[in-house]
Design an enzyme around this catalytic site. Structure first.
Site, PDB file in Angstrom:
ATOM      1  N   ASP A 174     -12.976   5.112  10.732  1.00  0.00           N
ATOM      2  CA  ASP A 174     -13.413   5.041   9.110  1.00  0.00           C
ATOM      3  C   ASP A 174     -13.983   3.931   8.937  1.00  0.00           C
ATOM      4  O   ASP A 174     -13.722   3.002   7.565  1.00  0.00           O
ATOM      5  CB  ASP A 174     -12.152   4.855   8.559  1.00  0.00           C
ATOM      6  CG  ASP A 174     -12.594   5.280   7.322  1.00  0.00           C
ATOM      7  OD1 ASP A 174     -14.080   5.767   7.076  1.00  0.00           O
ATOM      8  OD2 ASP A 174     -12.123   5.935   6.028  1.00  0.00           O
ATOM      9  N   LYS A 184       1.048  -1.611  -0.087  1.00  0.00           N
ATOM     10  CA  LYS A 184       0.331  -0.399  -0.061  1.00  0.00           C
ATOM     11  C   LYS A 184       0.863   1.439   0.254  1.00  0.00           C
ATOM     12  O   LYS A 184       1.662   1.535   1.315  1.00  0.00           O
ATOM     13  CB  LYS A 184      -1.459   0.272   1.413  1.00  0.00           C
ATOM     14  CG  LYS A 184      -2.038   1.464   1.317  1.00  0.00           C
ATOM     15  CD  LYS A 184      -3.194   1.286   2.406  1.00  0.00           C
ATOM     16  CE  LYS A 184      -3.411   2.554   3.006  1.00  0.00           C
ATOM     17  NZ  LYS A 184      -5.406   1.747   3.420  1.00  0.00           N
TER      18      LYS A 184
HETATM   19  N1  LIG Z   1      -4.226  -5.838   2.133  1.00  0.00           N
HETATM   20  C1  LIG Z   1      -5.411  -6.955   2.031  1.00  0.00           C
HETATM   21  N2  LIG Z   1      -5.316  -7.416   1.399  1.00  0.00           N
HETATM   22  C2  LIG Z   1      -6.723  -7.816  -0.125  1.00  0.00           C
HETATM   23  N3  LIG Z   1      -7.120  -6.825  -0.090  1.00  0.00           N
HETATM   24  C3  LIG Z   1      -6.397  -5.509   0.030  1.00  0.00           C
HETATM   25  C4  LIG Z   1      -6.008  -5.304   1.099  1.00  0.00           C
HETATM   26  N4  LIG Z   1      -5.497  -3.749   1.487  1.00  0.00           N
HETATM   27  C5  LIG Z   1      -6.461  -2.934   0.955  1.00  0.00           C
HETATM   28  N5  LIG Z   1      -7.027  -4.175  -0.030  1.00  0.00           N
HETATM   29  C6  LIG Z   1      -7.691  -3.290  -1.133  1.00  0.00           C
HETATM   30  O1  LIG Z   1      -7.642  -1.950  -1.665  1.00  0.00           O
HETATM   31  C7  LIG Z   1      -8.788  -1.484  -1.505  1.00  0.00           C
HETATM   32  C8  LIG Z   1      -8.041   0.347  -0.414  1.00  0.00           C
HETATM   33  O2  LIG Z   1      -7.374  -0.347   1.008  1.00  0.00           O
HETATM   34  P1  LIG Z   1      -6.868   0.847   1.770  1.00  0.00           P
HETATM   35  O3  LIG Z   1      -8.561   1.079   2.250  1.00  0.00           O
HETATM   36  O4  LIG Z   1      -6.530  -0.062   2.689  1.00  0.00           O
HETATM   37  O5  LIG Z   1      -7.458   1.849   0.726  1.00  0.00           O
HETATM   38  P2  LIG Z   1      -7.911   3.504   1.012  1.00  0.00           P
HETATM   39  O6  LIG Z   1      -6.931   4.315  -0.007  1.00  0.00           O
HETATM   40  O7  LIG Z   1      -7.657   4.036   2.447  1.00  0.00           O
HETATM   41  O8  LIG Z   1      -8.676   3.822   0.620  1.00  0.00           O
HETATM   42  P3  LIG Z   1     -10.213   4.301   0.464  1.00  0.00           P
HETATM   43  O9  LIG Z   1     -10.127   5.773  -0.161  1.00  0.00           O
HETATM   44  O10 LIG Z   1     -11.144   3.476  -0.679  1.00  0.00           O
HETATM   45  O11 LIG Z   1     -10.556   3.986   1.752  1.00  0.00           O
HETATM   46  C9  LIG Z   1      -9.391  -1.825  -0.297  1.00  0.00           C
HETATM   47  O12 LIG Z   1     -10.714  -1.906  -0.739  1.00  0.00           O
HETATM   48  C10 LIG Z   1      -9.077  -3.338  -0.634  1.00  0.00           C
HETATM   49  O13 LIG Z   1     -10.143  -3.985  -1.990  1.00  0.00           O
END
Ligand SMILES: Nc1ncnc2c1ncn2[C@@H]1O[C@H](COP(=O)(O)OP(=O)(O)OP(=O)(O)O)[C@@H](O)[C@H]1O
Ligand SMILES: [Mg+2]
Length: 372
Positions: free
Chosen positions: A227, A122
């Site tokens: 969240d 990420k």
């Molecule tokens: N460890 C993981 N395993 C599988 N899929 C994941 C994982 N982490 C994230 N994802 C996928 O990536 C997407 C976005 O991840 P995350 O919510 O951590 O990021 P974000 O930038 O906060 O996104 P948002 O703004 O949509 O909340 C998740 O909805 C999921 O589909």
């Protein structure tokens, strides 16, 4: 932006030295003078200019045309490269696969570690949307010492890693944290879908109470997710929820703790009613159900993510959302460039998310998104 892992293969040691010098210089300079880059890199001046030119062509740095001096700044691509290089040296990431998610302020990739196991990378991009929006606001740009997007993205990744570690160690259903560097977190790949993409569950009542129990258990451990919604809960074939995405998490000692707790509870209630037509009169109350039994909030602070950093991150998010209410909906339409602002020579690398990726619906999102 896309993560260009191929660029890694074509980087020479000198390229790396010059890129690292730009990063080091960025600690004190928004635009790093070429003379300073040359001093830090300890290479011939002519050589440094050539390497900078090459790095700029690959969008790893960008030249600031209208500055009072000749200078460069690091792009997202350059910062990605530096983090990937470190993670690959430690064997945490040996290859980068497909992008599986694009959040408001992150990009998510499947990567492989040294044992060939698939993991998730990420990349925190705090300031991607916010930067784009605030850059039109001159007062913000002119304000001295506004925190850099690299620093804020790094803090956000540090925070996520620290919380994930503490939660994982205490048996909470979260991905296993593997490594982190700069704005990147490597974690276990969960074989599950976000609840938002799931139309049917076998027993909505059971899932509902598991989620409410999770909110309560977090609070009993001194934490509120902030969240806690269908975007950040993954559900696998076994029907068990896994919680992701922690950069907004706060302690139950936060002055607005009760409001945040209620908002998390309300998000789940509203979603279950809308999606599964499931409504329960039973739901947790902050004052009654959250007797503190552990202090994971204190443990996180002890793990290296300090209260000061937490406050800085929180006030940055607050400032950004106050100045740019549009950030909280997903209408990513703000494409106007600030025409007379020639200093901002924005490269593709920083110009926002890849539109081919799925975006969350703003209506769904707005009901739950919690930016303090
Ligand atoms: N460890 C993981 N395993 C599988 N899929 C994941 C994982 N982490 C994230 N994802 C996928 O990536 C997407 C976005 O991840 P995350 O919510 O951590 O990021 P974000 O930038 O906060 O996104 P948002 O703004 O949509 O909340 C998740 O909805 C999921 O589909
Ligand atoms: Mg999320």
């Amino acid at each position: 932006m896309k993560l260009d892992a191929k660029a890694l293969r074509y980087m020479t040691n000198e390229d790396f030295r010059v890129l690292t010098a730009v990063e080091t210089g960025s600690r004190n300079h928004e635009i790093v003078p070429v003379t300073l880059i040359t001093d830090i890199a300890k290479l011939r001046a002519g050589g440094v200019k050539k390497y900078l030119g090459d790095l700029a062509k690959r969008n790893l740095v960008s030249r600031m045309a209208n500055a009072k001096y000749d200078g460069y700044r690091l792009t997202y691509g350059g910062y990605d490269y530096l983090a990937l290089k470190t993670l690959s040296k430690r064997d945490s990431v040996v290859s980068v696969g497909n992008q599986i998610g694009v959040g408001k302020e992150s990009d998510i990739y499947v990567v492989a570690g040294s044992d060939g196991n698939q993991c998730v990378l990420k990349l925190h991009r705090l300031g991607r949307l916010s930067f784009r929006n605030v850059k039109n606001k001159r007062d913000y740009l002119r304000r001295k010492q506004s925190p850099s997007w690299t620093y804020m993205s790094k803090l956000s990744a540090m925070k996520e890693y620290a919380f994930m570690q503490v939660l994982y160690e205490h048996g909470f259903p979260v991905p296993k944290p593997i490594d982190h560097n700069r704005h990147c977190v490597v974690m276990e790949l969960i074989d599950a879908f976000p609840l938002r993409q799931i139309d049917d569950v076998k027993d909505p009542g059971k899932l509902y109470s598991e989620l409410m129990d999770l909110i309560v258990r977090l609070a009993q451990h001194g934490l509120i997710h902030c969240d806690f919604n269908e975007f950040n809960i993954l559900v696998g074939d076994d029907g068990k929820p896994i919680l992701i995405d922690f950069p907004q998490m706060v302690s139950t000692s936060h002055p607005n703790a009760e409001e945040y707790f209620n908002r998390d509870v309300e998000c789940i209630r509203v979603f279950f009613k809308r999606r599964f037509q499931y409504e329960s009169y039973l739901y947790p109350k902050f004052r009654k159900d959250t007797k503190r039994e552990f202090s994971l909030d204190v443990k996180v602070a002890a793990s290296g993510f300090t209260a000061e950093q937490q406050n800085l991150l929180e006030s940055y998010m607050e400032e950004i959302s106050e100045k740019n209410p549009e950030i909280n909906d997903d209408s990513d339409e703000d494409e106007d460039e600030d025409e007379d602002d020639e200093e901002e020579e924005e490269s593709d690398a920083e110009s926002g998310k890849d539109d081919s990726q799925e975006k969350h619906s703003s209506d769904e999102r707005a009901s739950c998104k919690n930016t303090h």
